[in-house]
Design a protein around this motif. Structure first.
Motif, PDB file in Angstrom:
ATOM      1  N   ARG A   1      55.585  13.214 124.202  1.00 16.80           N
ATOM      2  CA  ARG A   1      55.678  12.658 122.845  1.00 16.80           C
ATOM      3  C   ARG A   1      55.109  13.658 121.837  1.00 16.80           C
ATOM      4  NH1 ARG A   1      54.038   7.196 124.794  1.00 16.80           N
ATOM      5  NH2 ARG A   1      52.638   6.879 123.021  1.00 16.80           N
ATOM      6  N   MET A   2      55.483  14.931 122.019  1.00 20.50           N
ATOM      7  CA  MET A   2      54.993  15.962 121.114  1.00 20.50           C
ATOM      8  C   MET A   2      55.507  15.761 119.696  1.00 20.50           C
ATOM      9  SD  MET A   2      54.904  19.505 123.302  1.00 20.50           S
ATOM     10  CE  MET A   2      56.555  19.349 123.992  1.00 20.50           C
ATOM     11  N   ASP A   3      56.710  15.192 119.565  1.00 18.66           N
ATOM     12  CA  ASP A   3      57.239  14.945 118.225  1.00 18.66           C
ATOM     13  C   ASP A   3      56.375  13.943 117.471  1.00 18.66           C
ATOM     14  OD1 ASP A   3      57.978  12.996 120.057  1.00 18.66           O
ATOM     15  OD2 ASP A   3      59.953  12.641 119.178  1.00 18.66           O
ATOM     16  N   GLU A   4      55.883  12.920 118.186  1.00 18.06           N
ATOM     17  CA  GLU A   4      55.009  11.937 117.556  1.00 18.06           C
ATOM     18  C   GLU A   4      53.651  12.549 117.197  1.00 18.06           C
ATOM     19  OE1 GLU A   4      54.752   8.447 119.947  1.00 18.06           O
ATOM     20  OE2 GLU A   4      56.924   8.269 120.169  1.00 18.06           O
TER      21      GLU A   4
ATOM     22  N   GLY B   1      59.969   2.251 116.717  1.00 15.91           N
ATOM     23  CA  GLY B   1      60.612   2.472 118.011  1.00 15.91           C
ATOM     24  C   GLY B   1      60.014   3.592 118.823  1.00 15.91           C
ATOM     25  N   GLY B   2      58.939   4.211 118.319  1.00 13.76           N
ATOM     26  CA  GLY B   2      58.274   5.262 119.079  1.00 13.76           C
ATOM     27  C   GLY B   2      57.172   4.692 119.936  1.00 13.76           C
ATOM     28  N   GLY B   3      56.163   5.493 120.197  1.00 15.72           N
ATOM     29  CA  GLY B   3      55.035   5.029 120.987  1.00 15.72           C
ATOM     30  C   GLY B   3      55.404   4.763 122.431  1.00 15.72           C
TER      31      GLY B   3
ATOM     32  N   ARG C   1      61.790   4.182 127.566  1.00 14.43           N
ATOM     33  CA  ARG C   1      63.217   4.538 127.595  1.00 14.43           C
ATOM     34  C   ARG C   1      63.459   5.778 128.440  1.00 14.43           C
ATOM     35  NH1 ARG C   1      62.725   2.742 122.170  1.00 14.43           N
ATOM     36  NH2 ARG C   1      62.327   4.856 121.424  1.00 14.43           N
ATOM     37  N   ARG C   2      62.641   6.807 128.254  1.00 18.01           N
ATOM     38  CA  ARG C   2      62.818   8.045 129.014  1.00 18.01           C
ATOM     39  C   ARG C   2      62.543   7.820 130.504  1.00 18.01           C
ATOM     40  NH1 ARG C   2      59.771  10.310 124.455  1.00 18.01           N
ATOM     41  NH2 ARG C   2      61.165  11.529 123.123  1.00 18.01           N
TER      42      ARG C   2
ATOM     43  N   ASN D   1      47.825  10.082 129.345  1.00 16.33           N
ATOM     44  CA  ASN D   1      49.106   9.439 129.059  1.00 16.33           C
ATOM     45  C   ASN D   1      49.878  10.315 128.094  1.00 16.33           C
ATOM     46  OD1 ASN D   1      49.078   8.260 126.128  1.00 16.33           O
ATOM     47  ND2 ASN D   1      47.042   7.771 126.934  1.00 16.33           N
ATOM     48  N   PRO D   2      51.179  10.069 127.905  1.00 15.54           N
ATOM     49  CA  PRO D   2      51.978  10.993 127.093  1.00 15.54           C
ATOM     50  C   PRO D   2      51.769  10.879 125.597  1.00 15.54           C
ATOM     51  CG  PRO D   2      53.336   9.176 127.861  1.00 15.54           C
ATOM     52  CD  PRO D   2      52.004   9.043 128.552  1.00 15.54           C
TER      53      PRO D   2
END
Length: 417
Positions: A89-92, A109-111, A117-118, A327-328
């Motif tokens: 989740r580097m974009d976040e 819809g992130g987090g 989903r991935r 965690n990611p």
């Protein structure tokens, strides 16, 4: 397996003491021996003391590790991780730097749901490949045992898949994985408007299946606004306990939600995060013998400044534990030395208290204190050799890779990621 002699260590942090987690001043007593040696046989600690006092086997069956100028301590035990997921989740991470909050990202819809989903789309081989990489990261930082949560599947099929993969990874070794079911992480997208249906799915379908296969030792619930409320958490944890699982709870991360009191009411094994906890909550947890697991790396990574009141917890008699929360999204680190540094600088724990919290107390938090967490005869030889004569240098010189050698069940591994 040949016997192994670790000799001439500048310090051996034995953490010898009572057969329980340490509290108050006990957390400062590391049982340090100077210029000491350790004899390992059949993967277990046979003797600890001065070299001339040890009864050594024949030289041809003895492997020797010279630890002169080094300190030796029990390997780290990470009592809170989320290591089975796909992607990152580097974009976040960059979005937060630019001003978006964790809640705003999640509501868009992130987090956690983006990792769900991935993870659902990934194959078993893809998940195993990434988890094995993380396993190497843990080992090179001196961690040999982790509590490993599911929680990025959020369906009966996917949560069971994650737990089965954790069991497979545990059998592969050398890292030891302790499985926890965290199906109650957040609501999956398909149940967004059907909260009660998802809670019933966990209780009626998932928990019986997990118990039947023996896939988890613990069940966990994220009790927080945006996740599960107190009533749902109570229902889920009681159901988990009814099928034979021990219970843990994520709580008080973003607010004083009442989760600590619920953990005490239900005699949960641990209450994790506890970024927001008042003095009454400390007394409640102490009286119920609930173990606090503190996760300063997640606060650091989110750019927040309010850390758990660790000093008050220790002074109040709680057996504090430190863990990474790997965690990611909010704590993408496997580094226990970094966590210890944060605990000392941001939560005013002493280096000795931080070591106790990440070894012997963590062992008891995972119900493994009888064989892990200290350097005592009969215990499993899970050790780390630090390339510094004083263990405090590992915390003082933060970010420096001082772990020279890791031993799991008496087998040495070079600290190479």
């Amino acid at each position: 397996m040949n016997s192994i002699l670790i000799k001439n260590a500048s310090q051996v942090l034995t953490l010898a003491g009572p057969a329980r987690a340490r509290t108050g001043p006990e957390m400062s007593n590391l049982g340090i021996l100077h210029d000491a040696s350790i004899l390992i046989s059949e993967g277990r600690i046979a003797q600890v003391g001065f070299l001339e006092e040890l009864a050594l086997p024949d030289a041809h069956t003895l492997e020797t590790i010279d630890a002169q100028g080094c300190s030796v301590m029990p390997a780290f035990i990470d009592a809170h991780t989320h290591p089975v997921f796909a992607g990152d989740r580097m974009d976040e991470f960059e979005m937060r730097i630019r001003g978006r909050t964790y809640r705003e990202i999640s509501e868009a819809g992130g987090g956690i749901l983006s990792s769900v989903r991935r993870t659902r789309q990934a194959t078993d081989d893809e998940l195993l490949h990434q988890a094995r990489k993380f396993s190497r990261w843990f080992l090179c930082g001196g961690t040999t045992t982790i509590e490993a949560k599911s929680g990025y599947g959020l369906s009966v099929k996917e949560e069971i898949r994650a737990l089965r993969l954790i069991h497979r990874l545990n059998h592969e070794g050398p890292l030891e994985w302790v499985p926890t079911l965290l199906a109650a992480h957040v609501l999956p997208e398909e149940f967004r408007d059907r909260r009660n249906d998802y809670v019933r799915t966990i209780i009626e379908k998932l928990l019986p299946g997990v118990a039947r296969e023996g896939l988890a030792e613990y069940a966990d619930v994220f009790c927080e606004e945006g996740a599960f409320n107190l009533a749902e958490t109570r229902m889920l944890l009681l159901a988990a306990r009814s099928v034979g699982l021990k219970i843990r709870i994520h709580t008080n991360q973003f607010s004083n939600s009442g989760g600590a009191e619920l953990a005490a009411e239900l005699s949960a094994r641990t209450a994790d995060h506890l970024d927001h906890l008042d003095e009454a909550g400390i007394v409640t947890l102490r009286d119920a013998r609930v173990v606090p697991v503190l996760l300063p790396a997640s606060i650091y990574h989110l750019g927040r400044t309010e850390f758990p009141p660790a000093r008050k917890m220790i002074d109040g008699g709680l057996a504090v534990v430190l863990a990474t929360d790997f965690n990611p999204g909010t704590a993408p680190t496997t580094s226990m030395p970094m966590v210890l540094s944060l605990a000392c600088t941001q939560m005013r724990m002493t280096p000795a208290e931080a070591v106790s919290a990440s070894t012997i107390n963590a062992a008891y938090a995972l119900d493994r204190g009888d064989r892990l967490g200290s350097i005592e005869a009969g215990k499993q030889a899970d050790l780390i050799i630090l390339s510094c004569p004083d263990y405090r240098q590992m915390i003082y010189h933060f970010g420096i890779p001082f772990v020279r050698t890791v031993l799991k069940r008496g087998r040495p591994y070079a600290a190479i990621p």
